[in-house]
Every structure is written in structure tokens, then in C-alpha cells.
Design a protein around this motif. Structure first.
Motif, PDB file in Angstrom:
ATOM      1  N   HIS A  45      13.144   4.863   0.344  1.00  0.00           N
ATOM      2  CA  HIS A  45      14.375   4.726  -0.455  1.00  0.00           C
ATOM      3  C   HIS A  45      13.886   4.711  -2.011  1.00  0.00           C
ATOM      4  O   HIS A  45      12.727   3.941  -1.975  1.00  0.00           O
ATOM      5  N   GLY A  46      14.085   5.432  -2.922  1.00  0.00           N
ATOM      6  CA  GLY A  46      13.409   5.531  -4.049  1.00  0.00           C
ATOM      7  C   GLY A  46      13.174   4.317  -4.972  1.00  0.00           C
ATOM      8  O   GLY A  46      12.343   4.294  -5.931  1.00  0.00           O
ATOM      9  N   ASN A  47      14.180   3.292  -4.795  1.00  0.00           N
ATOM     10  CA  ASN A  47      14.117   2.176  -5.417  1.00  0.00           C
ATOM     11  C   ASN A  47      13.580   0.966  -4.864  1.00  0.00           C
ATOM     12  O   ASN A  47      13.513  -0.189  -5.236  1.00  0.00           O
ATOM     13  N   GLU A  48      12.886   1.336  -3.704  1.00  0.00           N
ATOM     14  CA  GLU A  48      12.276   0.029  -3.023  1.00  0.00           C
ATOM     15  C   GLU A  48      10.642  -0.062  -3.132  1.00  0.00           C
ATOM     16  O   GLU A  48      10.084   0.731  -2.138  1.00  0.00           O
ATOM     17  N   VAL A  49      10.353  -0.557  -4.144  1.00  0.00           N
ATOM     18  CA  VAL A  49       9.011  -0.093  -4.930  1.00  0.00           C
ATOM     19  C   VAL A  49       7.884  -0.974  -4.361  1.00  0.00           C
ATOM     20  O   VAL A  49       6.716  -0.607  -4.649  1.00  0.00           O
ATOM     21  N   SER A  50       8.209  -2.189  -3.841  1.00  0.00           N
ATOM     22  CA  SER A  50       7.108  -3.023  -3.397  1.00  0.00           C
ATOM     23  C   SER A  50       6.116  -2.299  -2.642  1.00  0.00           C
ATOM     24  O   SER A  50       4.906  -2.082  -2.518  1.00  0.00           O
ATOM     25  N   GLY A  51       6.563  -1.484  -1.756  1.00  0.00           N
ATOM     26  CA  GLY A  51       5.662  -0.520  -0.502  1.00  0.00           C
ATOM     27  C   GLY A  51       4.995   0.347  -1.458  1.00  0.00           C
ATOM     28  O   GLY A  51       3.854   0.673  -1.067  1.00  0.00           O
ATOM     29  N   ALA A  52       5.512   1.167  -2.426  1.00  0.00           N
ATOM     30  CA  ALA A  52       4.796   1.735  -3.388  1.00  0.00           C
ATOM     31  C   ALA A  52       3.416   1.143  -3.915  1.00  0.00           C
ATOM     32  O   ALA A  52       2.729   1.940  -4.268  1.00  0.00           O
ATOM     33  N   VAL A  53       3.870  -0.092  -4.487  1.00  0.00           N
ATOM     34  CA  VAL A  53       2.743  -0.806  -4.942  1.00  0.00           C
ATOM     35  C   VAL A  53       1.449  -0.830  -4.137  1.00  0.00           C
ATOM     36  O   VAL A  53       0.573  -0.838  -4.331  1.00  0.00           O
ATOM     37  N   VAL A  54       1.787  -1.200  -2.866  1.00  0.00           N
ATOM     38  CA  VAL A  54       0.739  -1.555  -1.850  1.00  0.00           C
ATOM     39  C   VAL A  54       0.277  -0.014  -1.404  1.00  0.00           C
ATOM     40  O   VAL A  54      -1.208  -0.135  -1.725  1.00  0.00           O
ATOM     41  N   VAL A  55       0.827   1.065  -1.179  1.00  0.00           N
ATOM     42  CA  VAL A  55       0.388   2.408  -0.947  1.00  0.00           C
ATOM     43  C   VAL A  55      -0.646   2.762  -2.180  1.00  0.00           C
ATOM     44  O   VAL A  55      -1.661   3.327  -1.874  1.00  0.00           O
ATOM     45  N   ASP A  56      -0.054   2.672  -3.363  1.00  0.00           N
ATOM     46  CA  ASP A  56      -0.914   2.943  -4.375  1.00  0.00           C
ATOM     47  C   ASP A  56      -2.150   2.392  -4.655  1.00  0.00           C
ATOM     48  O   ASP A  56      -3.165   2.843  -4.747  1.00  0.00           O
ATOM     49  N   ALA A  57      -1.993   0.851  -4.359  1.00  0.00           N
ATOM     50  CA  ALA A  57      -3.219   0.068  -4.505  1.00  0.00           C
ATOM     51  C   ALA A  57      -4.218   0.537  -3.228  1.00  0.00           C
ATOM     52  O   ALA A  57      -5.498   0.450  -3.566  1.00  0.00           O
ATOM     53  N   LEU A  58      -3.766   0.846  -2.024  1.00  0.00           N
ATOM     54  CA  LEU A  58      -4.761   1.502  -1.010  1.00  0.00           C
ATOM     55  C   LEU A  58      -5.520   2.543  -1.554  1.00  0.00           C
ATOM     56  O   LEU A  58      -6.537   2.829  -1.122  1.00  0.00           O
ATOM     57  N   LEU A  59      -4.746   3.623  -1.828  1.00  0.00           N
ATOM     58  CA  LEU A  59      -5.280   4.902  -2.651  1.00  0.00           C
ATOM     59  C   LEU A  59      -6.376   4.569  -3.656  1.00  0.00           C
ATOM     60  O   LEU A  59      -7.366   5.171  -3.735  1.00  0.00           O
ATOM     61  N   GLU A  60      -5.788   3.784  -4.461  1.00  0.00           N
ATOM     62  CA  GLU A  60      -6.746   3.269  -5.616  1.00  0.00           C
ATOM     63  C   GLU A  60      -8.067   2.731  -5.087  1.00  0.00           C
ATOM     64  O   GLU A  60      -9.090   3.215  -5.663  1.00  0.00           O
ATOM     65  N   ARG A  61      -8.062   2.080  -4.088  1.00  0.00           N
ATOM     66  CA  ARG A  61      -9.052   1.362  -3.349  1.00  0.00           C
ATOM     67  C   ARG A  61      -9.977   2.492  -2.755  1.00  0.00           C
ATOM     68  O   ARG A  61     -10.832   1.936  -2.446  1.00  0.00           O
ATOM     69  N   GLY A  62      -9.537   3.408  -2.302  1.00  0.00           N
ATOM     70  CA  GLY A  62     -10.265   4.399  -1.583  1.00  0.00           C
ATOM     71  C   GLY A  62     -10.326   4.036  -0.203  1.00  0.00           C
ATOM     72  O   GLY A  62     -11.338   4.419   0.728  1.00  0.00           O
ATOM     73  N   LEU A  63      -9.335   3.236   0.388  1.00  0.00           N
ATOM     74  CA  LEU A  63      -9.517   2.747   1.933  1.00  0.00           C
ATOM     75  C   LEU A  63      -9.594   3.947   2.659  1.00  0.00           C
ATOM     76  O   LEU A  63      -8.958   5.126   2.617  1.00  0.00           O
ATOM     77  N   ARG A  64     -10.437   3.884   3.776  1.00  0.00           N
ATOM     78  CA  ARG A  64     -10.773   4.983   4.801  1.00  0.00           C
ATOM     79  C   ARG A  64     -10.609   4.149   6.170  1.00  0.00           C
ATOM     80  O   ARG A  64     -11.131   3.116   6.140  1.00  0.00           O
ATOM     81  N   PRO A  65     -10.208   4.741   7.238  1.00  0.00           N
ATOM     82  CA  PRO A  65     -10.144   4.044   8.519  1.00  0.00           C
ATOM     83  C   PRO A  65     -11.302   4.153   9.176  1.00  0.00           C
ATOM     84  O   PRO A  65     -12.303   4.719   8.857  1.00  0.00           O
ATOM     85  N   ARG A  66     -11.492   3.048   9.802  1.00  0.00           N
ATOM     86  CA  ARG A  66     -12.748   2.788  10.589  1.00  0.00           C
ATOM     87  C   ARG A  66     -12.808   3.731  11.925  1.00  0.00           C
ATOM     88  O   ARG A  66     -13.894   4.049  12.233  1.00  0.00           O
ATOM     89  N   ARG A  67     -11.611   3.855  12.365  1.00  0.00           N
ATOM     90  CA  ARG A  67     -11.471   4.681  13.412  1.00  0.00           C
ATOM     91  C   ARG A  67     -10.339   5.315  13.446  1.00  0.00           C
ATOM     92  O   ARG A  67      -9.298   4.855  12.790  1.00  0.00           O
ATOM     93  N   GLY A  68      -9.979   6.619  14.220  1.00  0.00           N
ATOM     94  CA  GLY A  68      -8.784   6.952  14.151  1.00  0.00           C
ATOM     95  C   GLY A  68      -8.381   7.743  12.724  1.00  0.00           C
ATOM     96  O   GLY A  68      -9.278   8.072  12.110  1.00  0.00           O
ATOM     97  N   THR A  69      -7.168   7.878  12.409  1.00  0.00           N
ATOM     98  CA  THR A  69      -6.702   8.672  11.251  1.00  0.00           C
ATOM     99  C   THR A  69      -5.757   7.826  10.499  1.00  0.00           C
ATOM    100  O   THR A  69      -4.908   7.019  11.259  1.00  0.00           O
ATOM    101  N   LEU A  70      -5.816   7.620   9.200  1.00  0.00           N
ATOM    102  CA  LEU A  70      -4.650   6.607   8.463  1.00  0.00           C
ATOM    103  C   LEU A  70      -4.173   7.978   7.479  1.00  0.00           C
ATOM    104  O   LEU A  70      -4.574   8.699   6.696  1.00  0.00           O
TER     105      LEU A  70
END
Length: 314
Positions: A45-70
Motif C-alpha cells: 500500500h502506497g502510504n505504508e512507508v515504514s517498510g519503504a524506509v527499511v528496503v531503501d536502507a538495505l539497498l543503500e547499504r548494498g546488502l547482499r545475501p550470504r547464500r541463496g537469493t535476496l
């Protein structure tokens, strides 16, 4: 601020930099090592922004999976980009609720949300584990919506937060993403959770989203603790409790009148307690110690919308 428009306690991220990915606003990272495909989705849902803050932060951090796919996804991105703080609830969706479309994806896509669902769908089908990050219209304690199956409750217990796990079958208005395909098959090991982090724009909802996302990524084995910000994971609750939803009360024509203001997870001691009237018909609790799950009876309602879900502690 009026009660109608609660305060916005955190900055919304500029997500346009994440448009280019495996599909628009969807990013896939392969570890090259055997392991599950783990998906974290924001902005169903477009106004449920707390999750967007988290996913944005993970992308900014350059998070990569140790195994499998993310897989990291911003789902209803058009609704997010339509956000107007003067009418903040309008940007929940453009044409229809993205999270009620998943039972009819074989039909022609005629809305913004069904077209976007067709883009997101192959990534959801690929995922072994899905965390769908949501928040709430009203202030309320965080809830983990685990679906109707034992496997969802088991995963919610392994994640270990928040306190309340809701075992529920979704909405009559349409299938949710977390119930789609193999996630809704008791014989499949694939599993999904939906977290309601609290009121949409409370800073506390971001804290909850970070905590649950960190726990989910660690539980699925996608990452190790050092891969995540050290302050994301919060202390674990002493114990969790499971509320099984037995009834979903929908208003026929949008004319539900609540008996009083109700709080989420409120326990009504006596069976037969009147919760309100829908077109003058009384709505009552069906049993003692009835839990009110995410009541929406405190605001104007459209026909067919769920007023409250009723559950019992199990």
C-alpha cells in the motif's frame, strides 16, 4: 494535526534512484551459493512507508545475501509517488487495493494495481520466504499476520517478534499476496508473513519494521548479524501469543455505527457484548474473551470493508 491526519514523524525516502532493477523497483541479488530465495516487499500500500524506509536502507547499504537469493521490492510505487500530506490516506492505492488482486491475476490487468501485480508476480512465485511490510491506519500494537496455516504461525514464532501473532484467512474482498500460490498450500515448504508495524507514520513503526526485517533475514539464513545495522534488532518479547481469527465482520453498505471507540487487541470479556450496529443490525461478540483485531470501526467506511476481525487466544 487533526485526528484525521496523524503527524508524520519521519522523512520519506526518495525511491526514484531504485527504479532500474530486475524489473522496475524490484532488485534481485544472487549469492552464488545454495540457499533459499528470500523476498522483502514494501509499499504493497502506497502510504505504508515504514517498510519503504527499511528496503531503501538495505539497498543503500548494498546488502547482499550470504547464500541463496535476496529480492527487494517496492510494490505499489505509483501510489507512493502520489502521496500528498494534505490527503495522506488517499495514496494507499491508485485504482484498487493491490493486496486484494492476487486471486484474479489470470484475468486481464485493467488497473494500475493489477498491472503492477503482474510485474511483481514472477518474483513472488520465485520466493521461498516472503516478508510483506505493512502498517496501520490507526495507532495499534504491531501484529504479525501469519495466515491460516500452521507453517505461518511456526515461522512467526521463529522470527520471535512482535508479541501478537494473528492466525487469519485474509479478506473476503480478495486474496492477499502473502496467501498467493504455494504460500497458501499446507503441503509446500514456501512460507510468507505480513507484519503490521503500527500507525503508518509513527517513528515507532520504522523501529518495528527494522527489527522484524532483521529477524526475518537472519532466520531465513539470507544474511549474518554483521551484515545488518547493529541497532535494528530489538530485545525479544518475553513470549508471543497467537490470536486465531474466527469472524471477519464487514459492513454491508458502509453504515456501521460503533458502540464506542475500540482499541486493537482489546479483549471483550463477555459473549453477546454489542460492538455496534450495521444498518441497525446489532454486531455482537460470539464468545467470552473475544479479541478485537485491527478494528476500523472508528472511521468512515466503504461498503464491504471489514469493520473488525474477531479472534480467540489459542
Amino acid at each position: 494535526m487533526s485526528e484525521r491526519n496523524p503527524p508524520i514523524e519521519f522523512a520519506f525516502p526518495d525511491l526514484r534512484k531504485w527504479e532500474k532493477g530486475a524489473a522496475p523497483y524490484i532488485h534481485v541479488f544472487e549469492s552464488g551459493m545454495a540457499g533459499p530465495t528470500v523476498m522483502v516487499a514494501a509499499l504493497t500500500h502506497g502510504n505504508e512507508v515504514s517498510g519503504a524506509v527499511v528496503v531503501d536502507a538495505l539497498l543503500e547499504r548494498g546488502l547482499r545475501p550470504r547464500r541463496g537469493t535476496l529480492i527487494l521490492s517496492f510494490n505499489n510505487i505509483e501510489a507512493y509517488h502520489s502521496f500528498d500530506p494534505r490527503t495522506p490516506f488517499k495514496s494507499r492505492m491508485i485504482d484498487e487495493d493491490f493486496n486484494r488482486t492476487w486471486g484474479r491475476l489470470d484475468q486481464p490487468a485493467t488497473t494500475v494495481e493489477t498491472r503492477r501485480a503482474q510485474v511483481v508476480r514472477p518474483f513472488v512465485e520465485r520466493a521461498d520466504f516472503l516478508l510483506d511490510l505493512h502498517s496501520m491506519h490507526d495507532d495499534g500494537v504491531p501484529l504479525m499476520l501469519a495466515g491460516p496455516l500452521d507453517k505461518g504461525v511456526a515461522l512467526a514464532r521463529k522470527v520471535g517478534a512482535p508479541v501478537d501473532i494473528i492466525r487469519d484467512a485474509g479478506h473476503a474482498a480478495g486474496m492477499r499476496m502473502r496467501d498467493y500460490g504455494a504460500f497458501g498450500d499446507p503441503g509446500s515448504p514456501k512460507n510468507a508473513l505480513l507484519i503490521e508495524t503500527g500507525q503508518h507514520w509513527r517513528a515507532s513503526s520504522v523501529t518495528v519494521a527494522k527489527d522484524v526485517t532483521a529477524r526475518f533475514l537472519l532466520e531465513t539464513g539470507a544474511v549474518e548479524p554483521a551484515d545488518l545495522p547493529g541497532d535494528w534488532k530489538q530485545p525479544s518479547p518475553a513470549q508471543q501469543r497467537v490470536v486465531e481469527v474466527t469472524h471477519a465482520i464487514a459492513t454491508k453498505r458502509g453504515n456501521f455505527a460503533s458502540a464506542r471507540r475500540f482499541e486493537g487487541q482489546e479483549i471483550i470479556a463477555k459473549a453477546g457484548t454489542i460492538l455496534g450496529h450495521d444498518d441497525d443490525e446489532p454486531v455482537t461478540t460470539p464468545y467470552d474473551n473475544c479479541v478485537l483485531v485491527m478494528p476500523s470501526s472508528n472511521r468512515p467506511l466503504r461498503p464491504g470493508v471489514t469493520v473488525v476481525r474477531l479472534g480467540r487466544l489459542v
